[in-house]
Design an enzyme around this catalytic site. Structure first.
Site: not given
Length: 441
Positions: A50-51, A158, A175-177, A301
């Protein structure tokens, strides 16, 4: 995927029997994915992630419209892949304009439209936020882009598993995942008529937009999984939304000093994010992991950069003790009940470890106090502020010295949650950041 490993191992660009069989599988996967996206099959290509889809989409659209101008408009809460593409564009001499968001994480369509001025080559807006779940007003922004003659790239990673993106976009990446498919498969759709010039070396594959041998088994599985989850999206989305509503309602009741962030209505059905005052996010996530709950966080943090999530920062909400809960398909009510039963004790134990109990008020309150929290990380500066606020009279001030980037976000958020007045940021003679709080209650 297993069937494609048997039948689709060959090169789909070749004309021998096995290559033709592989090509048939690739074409079928493209048609299924295009149907889910809402585009023509010849408008969609598969990418290695996807990136990569986002990077290729942004660079190709900007290059295709370079004669129009070099201005890129994005929302301040885009996925890092969009922001990184923007940084590369700026380094090459272009300009990037970030449109701010409100406390829910959504852009104002009018504010976005106002930035679509002369020289704007491309606009980017996610369909829904990856950290807080807020849905963006894609349809309204798409209409503004159409009126301004600016193509709109939508990062739909998303939301695509839950339903199609509203009409009006020019480019779309996913993105498939994110919908339960295999990792290592992205998709990029470019509408016919959009000026697009792929950047970098290319070949004859995927219309020159994603060079290299296609991972056919993963692509077939990606398309099949997208079709499968979309068939169940309405029912599963409604079921998970009820569970998320329970978490949104119960967490503030069970745990004091909590802020639930994101839009309560216009949001993804499976995601909820909240932040807990006086909590070290890394410890909180570790303790929840020991209890069997794998959650993530945007707190400084819990990151190697020691800065809060850019999404939380843009929203102006509390970042310390941030927890993002994403319910996978099949999550049942018992899982949520156990999470709600475990969470209060975990938060209380972390707060106790950090000494977060407020100190008793002094009998003769001071006019002003200075808290030196230099060198101390989130959530210590806010804990120290909470301990001494009762030691100054109503109308008095507490000045917190802190070089932690999270303090710039968390101290104002603490004031809003506790009914105190945030005066503003100053600097000491030594140049250290100082945050001034006036006691009002």
């Amino acid at each position: 995927m297993l069937a494609a490993l048997d039948e689709g191992w060959a090169d789909p660009a070749r004309l021998y029997r096995e290559g033709r069989r592989a090509r048939l599988l690739l074409d079928a996967a493209r048609e299924a994915a295009a149907e889910a996206v809402g585009c023509r099959p010849d408008e969609l290509v598969f990418t290695p992630s996807g990136t990569r889809a986002v990077h290729s989409g942004v660079s190709g659209a900007l290059a295709g419209r370079r004669r129009v101008g070099g201005r890129l408009v994005v929302s301040a809460v885009e996925h890092s892949s969009v922001l990184h593409a923007g940084e590369a564009h700026a380094a090459a001499g272009g300009t990037v304009t970030e449109v701010p968001v409100g406390r829910t994480g959504a852009v104002d369509p009018a504010a976005f439209a106002a930035e679509l001025g002369e020289g704007t080559a491309l606009a980017c807006l996610q369909s829904a936020n990856h950290e807080v779940g807020t849905e963006q007003p894609v349809a309204e922004v798409a209409e503004a882009c159409r009126a301004a003659g600016v193509p709109l790239l939508v990062d739909a990673a998303q939301s695509l598993g839950w339903g199609p993106v509203p009409e009006g976009w020019s480019l779309l990446a996913a993105s498939a995942h994110k919908w339960g498919g295999p990792a290592g498969v992205g998709l990029l759709a470019v509408r016919k008529g959009v000026r697009f010039a792929p950047q970098g070396p290319s070949d004859e594959r995927e219309s020159g937009r994603a060079p290299g041998f296609e991972n056919l088994p993963a692509i077939v599985a990606a398309a099949a999984s997208l079709r499968a989850v979309r068939a169940e999206a309405a029912a599963e989305g409604a079921r998970l939304r009820e569970l998320v509503d329970r978490i949104r309602a119960r967490v503030p009741e069970l745990v004091p000093d909590v802020e639930v962030v994101g839009d309560p209505v216009r949001r993804l059905p499976h995601l909820v994010t909240f932040s807990c005052l006086y909590v070290d996010g890394e410890t909180l996530l570790s303790e929840l992991d020991r209890e069997g709950f794998s959650v993530s966080s945007g707190s400084s943090c819990t990151s190697s950069t020691l800065t809060p999530s850019h999404v939380l920062r843009a929203m102006g909400v509390l970042s310390e003790g941030n927890v993002r809960v994403s319910l996978p398909a099949g999550t049942d009510s018992a899982d949520v009940d156990r999470f709600l039963a475990v969470l209060p004790g975990v938060v209380a134990s972390v707060r106790e470890r950090l000494g977060a109990a407020p100190a008793a008020a002094e009998p003769e309150p001071a006019e002003e106090l200075v808290v030196d929290a230099l060198g101390k990380r989130c959530p210590i500066p806010v804990i120290e502020l909470a301990k001494v606020i009762g030691s100054v009279r109503v109308g008095g001030t507490v000045t917190v010295l802190s070089d932690d980037a999270a303090a710039r976000l968390d101290i104002p958020a603490w004031c809003e949650m506790r009914g105190q007045r945030y005066v503003g940021e100053t600097a000491t003679p030594q140049g250290a950041p100082a945050y001034v709080v006036r006691r009002t209650t």
